[in-house]
Design a protein around this motif. Sequence first.
Motif, PDB file in Angstrom:
ATOM      1  N   PHE A 266       0.786  -1.219   0.060  1.00 25.62           N
ATOM      2  CA  PHE A 266      -0.073  -0.049  -0.210  1.00 25.62           C
ATOM      3  C   PHE A 266       0.797   1.183   0.016  1.00 25.62           C
ATOM      4  N   TRP A 267       0.447   2.327  -0.607  1.00 19.90           N
ATOM      5  CA  TRP A 267       1.054   3.549  -0.684  1.00 19.90           C
ATOM      6  C   TRP A 267      -0.014   4.663  -0.685  1.00 19.90           C
ATOM      7  N   PHE A 268       0.162   5.299   0.348  1.00 19.70           N
ATOM      8  CA  PHE A 268      -0.863   6.397   0.627  1.00 19.70           C
ATOM      9  C   PHE A 268      -0.208   7.947   0.393  1.00 19.70           C
ATOM     10  N   THR A 269      -0.924   8.665  -0.130  1.00 21.94           N
ATOM     11  CA  THR A 269      -0.439  10.418  -0.234  1.00 21.94           C
ATOM     12  C   THR A 269      -1.560  11.492   0.024  1.00 21.94           C
ATOM     13  N   ASP A 270      -1.236  12.335   0.513  1.00 22.14           N
ATOM     14  CA  ASP A 270      -2.182  13.383   0.807  1.00 22.14           C
ATOM     15  C   ASP A 270      -2.465  14.122  -0.579  1.00 22.14           C
ATOM     16  N   VAL A 271      -1.858  13.605  -1.629  1.00 29.59           N
ATOM     17  CA  VAL A 271      -2.020  14.585  -2.749  1.00 29.59           C
ATOM     18  C   VAL A 271      -3.516  14.245  -3.206  1.00 29.59           C
ATOM     19  N   LEU A 272      -4.334  15.158  -3.607  1.00 31.03           N
ATOM     20  CA  LEU A 272      -5.668  15.081  -4.314  1.00 31.03           C
ATOM     21  C   LEU A 272      -5.553  14.336  -5.671  1.00 31.03           C
ATOM     22  N   TRP A 273      -6.640  13.560  -5.931  1.00 29.96           N
ATOM     23  CA  TRP A 273      -6.304  12.957  -7.188  1.00 29.96           C
ATOM     24  C   TRP A 273      -6.161  13.683  -8.463  1.00 29.96           C
ATOM     25  N   PRO A 274      -6.915  14.785  -8.625  1.00 29.52           N
ATOM     26  CA  PRO A 274      -6.181  15.690  -9.715  1.00 29.52           C
ATOM     27  C   PRO A 274      -5.012  16.383  -9.893  1.00 29.52           C
ATOM     28  N   ASP A 275      -4.287  16.339  -8.890  1.00 33.23           N
ATOM     29  CA  ASP A 275      -3.099  16.772  -8.731  1.00 33.23           C
ATOM     30  C   ASP A 275      -1.844  15.561  -8.648  1.00 33.23           C
ATOM     31  N   PHE A 276      -2.387  14.410  -8.726  1.00 35.22           N
ATOM     32  CA  PHE A 276      -1.415  13.253  -8.720  1.00 35.22           C
ATOM     33  C   PHE A 276      -0.744  13.344 -10.393  1.00 35.22           C
TER      34      PHE A 276
END
Length: 233
Positions: A201-211
């Motif tokens: 698993f890999w989590f990020t605080d980045v919102l999807w449109p900015d991924f």
Amino acid sequence: MADAKALTLPRHVAIIMDGNGRWAKKRLLPRVAGHRAGVEAVRTITRAGRDMGLEAMTLYAFSSENWKRPEDEVSALMGLLKRFIESDIDEFDANNVRLKIIGDLSAFSVDVREVVEGALARTADNTGSQLAIALNYGSQAELVRAARMLVEAGGPEAITVEGIEQHLYTADMPPLDLVIRTSGEQRLSNFLLWQAAYAEFWFTDVLWPDFSPAHLAEAVQEFGRRERRYGGL
């Protein structure tokens, strides 16, 4: 420079694309603007994954619980889905990508089903990377479906680990290696519960449109540095 081990690629990456609404809210825009931006991120990331050499990618686009959202938002999502497939099918086909849908399409309107089924038929014989889009998908329902199919075919004794795996929507895809979730949430949300048994698993605080492709590369590099033990020492 990443070490050699970081170059190990996951065969199958799944992404829970979260944060479209929050992206729009931060910009004082309607939620549908976030979904439009999310579609552009889908285009960018699927191309990046293909260029990276990933064999398969599964995107959580519309869960079975998403029908609870406001009717106008659901309608907008369906329109975006149709336009995405219609505008990108030539590119997918030209790049030998095989499209796949996981989930129950029966709940969608005829026009949406026709567009989706046409795209599936057009790319069915492609032999390159696979792109699976989860639509009206819920992993618990998928498992119930698999168990029922097994019982109908051979009775309760037919329910085995191997049997269930052969009746999942993802049966013809590589094993799931990596699950990515954007927007800071850290849960599966009824997504690929069985398939993720030994996934990283890999989590990020980045919102999807900015991924971005850089974020995808970061996740893949982190995957390559991890030691996978599958329950062993």
